[in-house]
Design an enzyme around this catalytic site. Structure first.
Site, short mmCIF file in Angstrom:
data_model
loop_
_atom_site.label_atom_id
_atom_site.label_comp_id
_atom_site.label_asym_id
_atom_site.label_seq_id
_atom_site.Cartn_x
_atom_site.Cartn_y
_atom_site.Cartn_z
CD1 TRP A 188 -5.15 -77.91 -24.49
CD2 TRP A 188 -3.83 -76.09 -24.58
NE1 TRP A 188 -3.85 -78.33 -24.42
CE2 TRP A 188 -3.01 -77.24 -24.48
CE3 TRP A 188 -3.22 -74.84 -24.65
CZ2 TRP A 188 -1.62 -77.16 -24.46
CZ3 TRP A 188 -1.83 -74.76 -24.62
CH2 TRP A 188 -1.05 -75.91 -24.53
CG HIS A 220 -15.93 -77.96 -30.69
ND1 HIS A 220 -16.87 -77.69 -29.73
CD2 HIS A 220 -15.13 -78.94 -30.19
CE1 HIS A 220 -16.64 -78.48 -28.69
NE2 HIS A 220 -15.60 -79.24 -28.94
CB SER A 271 -16.67 -87.45 -21.46
OG SER A 271 -17.45 -86.29 -21.21
N GLY A 291 -10.97 -82.65 -24.59
CA GLY A 291 -11.18 -81.31 -24.06
C GLY A 291 -10.63 -81.20 -22.65
N GLY A 292 -11.52 -81.32 -21.68
CA GLY A 292 -11.18 -81.12 -20.27
C GLY A 292 -9.90 -81.81 -19.81
P1 PGA Z 1 -14.41 -83.03 -23.37
O1 PGA Z 1 -14.44 -82.11 -24.68
O2 PGA Z 1 -13.26 -83.98 -23.53
O3 PGA Z 1 -14.20 -82.06 -22.22
O4 PGA Z 1 -15.71 -83.73 -23.29
C1 PGA Z 1 -14.21 -82.65 -25.94
C2 PGA Z 1 -14.36 -81.57 -26.97
O5 PGA Z 1 -15.19 -80.68 -26.77
O6 PGA Z 1 -13.67 -81.58 -27.99
#
Ligand code: PGA
Length: 255
Positions: free
Chosen positions: A10, A95, A214, A235-236
């Site tokens: 998150w 990360h 992504s 992530g997003g």
């Molecule tokens: P994202 O981020 O899915 O927004 O590209 C992935 C992550 O940073 O773990």
């Protein structure tokens, strides 16, 4: 085939109200899905999320970072055993946003992996090359260095059951318009597996390797279908209930 692991990172998003809604919606959907879901909120939200989840086995809890130290005068830091005490089973380590904005080195990341394992947390070790490194043909070298330096001391700490995961997250694909291609993911994962076996001959063959960068509702199924991709670090799309659910559905479809 093993159930896929879908982790929601998150990042620094969410407030009590939005988290409450997100969890309720996602939990509802997970009742009927065959997937291992893990959510990683901010430190301050761990307790709230734990209390929301504790009566269900539908989602596990992870933190986004951990201190490299056991305890002591380290203002602002959170120790691994504190995370364990708060109900975490997992912790994201290394990360790229930590590496980039907080100048975390492979050495620091290695110490964090050790602290996590000592506290019986499962580290989700993130590795990945930048765009410049890929363009200069350095991807494999970078991945090898990140893995070797982070894992060289963990041999003794890892149990028989391989309590560690690796997330391949090419830096250029994080929060980007496109993810890595299936071919790029496949190639990187095969190399990571080879390297893991070299560093950890006993556990290396079985450690889950996830992809992150992504992963969205529309590309999740094709990414998760790549052999060697044990799951996704999202992530997003993980903070949008409908998207996270679609990704979990995709994880079930490829089983
Ligand atoms: P994202 O981020 O899915 O927004 O590209 C992935 C992550 O940073 O773990």
């Amino acid at each position: 085939m093993m159930r896929k692991i879908i982790i929601g990172n998150w990042k620094m998003h969410g407030h009590l109200k939005s988290i409450d809604k997100l969890l309720s919606t996602v939990r509802q959907a997970l009742f009927s899905l065959d997937v291992d879901a893990i959510v990683c909120p901010t430190f301050v939200h761990l307790n709230f999320v734990y209390n929301k989840l504790k009566h269900s086995k539908l989602m596990a809890l992870g933190a986004q970072d951990v201190s490299a130290h056991k305890e002591g005068a380290y203002t602002g830091e959170v120790a691994a055993d504190m995370l364990k005490e708060m109900g975490c089973d997992y912790v994201i380590i290394g990360h790229s946003e930590r590496r980039q904005y907080h100048h975390e080195t492979n050495e620091i990341i290695g110490a964090k992996v050790q602290r996590a394992l000592e506290a019986k947390l499962i580290p989700i070790l993130c590795i990945g090359e930048t765009k410049a490194e890929r363009d200069n043909g350095k991807t494999k070298k970078v991945l090898e260095t990140q893995l070797t330096q982070a894992l060289q001391e963990v041999n003794k700490l890892l149990g028989k059951n391989s309590r560690l995961m690796v997330a391949y997250e090419p830096v250029w694909a994080i929060g980007a318009a496109v993810s890595a291609t299936e071919e790029q993911i496949s190639e990187a994962h095969a190399f990571i597996r080879k390297t893991l076996i070299k560093i950890l001959p006993k556990q290396g063959p079985n450690l889950p390797i996830l992809y992150g960068g992504s992963v969205k509702a529309k590309n999740a199924q094709s990414i998760l279908a790549v052999p060697e991709v044990a799951g996704a670090l999202v992530g997003g799309a993980s903070i949008v209930a409908a998207d996270f659910i679609k990704i979990c559905e995709a994880a079930e479809k490829v089983l």
